[in-house]
Motif scaffolding. Structure first.
Motif, short mmCIF file in Angstrom:
data_model
loop_
_atom_site.label_atom_id
_atom_site.label_comp_id
_atom_site.label_asym_id
_atom_site.label_seq_id
_atom_site.Cartn_x
_atom_site.Cartn_y
_atom_site.Cartn_z
N GLU A 188 0.81 -1.23 0.00
CA GLU A 188 0.00 0.00 0.00
C GLU A 188 0.84 1.28 0.00
O GLU A 188 0.29 2.37 -0.05
N VAL A 189 2.16 1.14 0.07
CA VAL A 189 3.04 2.32 0.13
C VAL A 189 3.84 2.41 -1.17
O VAL A 189 4.53 1.47 -1.55
N ASP A 190 3.72 3.56 -1.84
CA ASP A 190 4.36 3.73 -3.15
C ASP A 190 5.80 4.22 -3.06
O ASP A 190 6.60 3.96 -3.95
N ALA A 191 6.10 4.95 -1.99
CA ALA A 191 7.44 5.55 -1.89
C ALA A 191 7.86 5.69 -0.43
O ALA A 191 7.02 5.77 0.48
N PHE A 192 9.17 5.71 -0.21
CA PHE A 192 9.74 5.81 1.13
C PHE A 192 10.80 6.89 1.14
O PHE A 192 11.65 6.95 0.26
N ALA A 193 10.75 7.76 2.17
CA ALA A 193 11.71 8.85 2.29
C ALA A 193 12.61 8.60 3.50
O ALA A 193 12.23 8.90 4.64
N PHE A 194 13.78 8.03 3.26
CA PHE A 194 14.74 7.77 4.34
C PHE A 194 15.72 8.94 4.43
O PHE A 194 16.39 9.24 3.44
N THR A 195 15.81 9.55 5.60
CA THR A 195 16.67 10.73 5.73
C THR A 195 17.91 10.48 6.59
O THR A 195 18.68 11.41 6.83
N VAL A 225 12.30 4.10 -3.49
CA VAL A 225 12.98 4.33 -2.22
C VAL A 225 13.94 5.50 -2.39
O VAL A 225 14.84 5.47 -3.21
N GLY A 226 13.72 6.54 -1.60
CA GLY A 226 14.58 7.72 -1.64
C GLY A 226 15.44 7.81 -0.40
O GLY A 226 15.01 7.43 0.70
N ALA A 227 16.67 8.29 -0.58
CA ALA A 227 17.60 8.43 0.54
C ALA A 227 18.29 9.78 0.48
O ALA A 227 18.67 10.24 -0.61
N ILE A 228 18.44 10.42 1.62
CA ILE A 228 19.24 11.64 1.68
C ILE A 228 20.68 11.24 1.91
O ILE A 228 21.01 10.66 2.95
N GLY A 229 21.52 11.51 0.94
CA GLY A 229 22.96 11.26 1.08
C GLY A 229 23.39 9.84 0.79
O GLY A 229 22.64 8.88 0.96
N THR A 230 24.64 9.74 0.37
CA THR A 230 25.23 8.43 0.05
C THR A 230 25.29 7.49 1.25
O THR A 230 25.01 6.30 1.11
#
Length: 263
Positions: A188-195, A225-230
């Motif tokens: 049910e979740v299309d995207a994830f914002a990992f900071t 899946v999105g991530a802030i920084g390497t």
């Protein structure tokens, strides 16, 4: 005509960011599901008083803040008089902000001439300061989970680096976290914002507690899946999860924008 379905995005920032994060996600066309995977807690280690005295007496050449939280938790430890004197002393010091959000927090307290590296990261700070810090005293006020690369890099450049931990991170427990894992497994979740890397660890800890450590990877790898920084991207990869999106600018808004473009 039915309203177009908004993509569901998982936001896992600390509780204090809930309202503004949800509003920003909605502005970008997302339906946010909020489940904090990090809790911020103030702390005061043995390095804090010496740090304060060095800044107040003008012994510090540079003071580096690697987050807006670092500024807030530093000031929270000071009396009103100490706070006023500390800010006055900071104005006579070269203050470094890791990125725009940290810079904004500094401006709020009257520091309007902080330096931002071209690359908003620990590596970016090292690269920017390396030519000028030999023999200089550099202060870091940050979380207990700060990356070693900043200290090691500046010391290699000849700086005398002092670190004080002004807050720490823990993983919260609750129904929000359980619901996010369940909705992830249900697709049910299309995207994830990992900071942060700690956020990834918190997410995977909750998945493991529900016996879903392996199956959750499949669900994540079918989403954006999105991530802030390497470093955050590398932590995801260690768990077998592909970070589809790592924006050039290390801010939450840039992450939302990049995820939206990817979708």
């Amino acid at each position: 005509m039915a309203e177009e379905r908004r993509p569901v995005i998982a936001i896992m920032r600390p509780e204090s960011y809930r309202e503004k994060s949800k509003v920003l996600a909605q502005d970008y066309g997302f339906e946010p599901i909020y489940a904090p995977m990090i809790r911020l807690e103030g702390m005061k280690d043995e390095g804090f008083e010496p740090f304060l005295q060095r800044v107040l007496t003008g012994m510090s050449d540079y003071v580096i803040f690697t987050s807006a939280n670092g500024i807030t938790f530093t000031l929270n430890k000071l009396s009103e008089t100490e706070k006023k004197n500390f800010i006055t002393s900071l104005k006579k010091t070269r203050v470094i902000a890791i990125g725009p959000n940290t810079e904004k927090e500094l401006i709020k307290i009257g520091i309007d001439n902080s330096f931002l590296p071209g690359d908003y990261s620990s590596e970016g700070i090292v690269e920017a300061l390396c030519p000028e810090v030999k023999g200089k005293t550099v202060e870091l006020a940050r979380s207990a989970f700060g990356a070693k690369v900043l200290i090691e890099g500046l010391e290699k450049c000849g700086a005398i680096v002092n670190e004080t931990h002004v807050y720490t991170l823990s993983i919260p427990e609750g129904t929000d976290q359980k619901e996010l894992i369940e909705r992830t497994l249900a697709g049910e979740v299309d995207a994830f914002a990992f900071t942060s890397s700690m956020m990834v660890k918190g997410f995977m800890k909750h998945a493991k507690e529900l016996g879903s450590e392996e199956t959750i990877k499949e669900s994540l790898n079918m989403a954006v899946v999105g991530a802030i920084g390497t470093p955050t991207g590398n932590t995801l990869r260690k768990y077998g999860i592909n970070a589809n999106v790592i924006p050039d600018e290390f801010t939450f808004e840039a992450l939302l924008k990049a995820i939206k473009n990817q979708l």
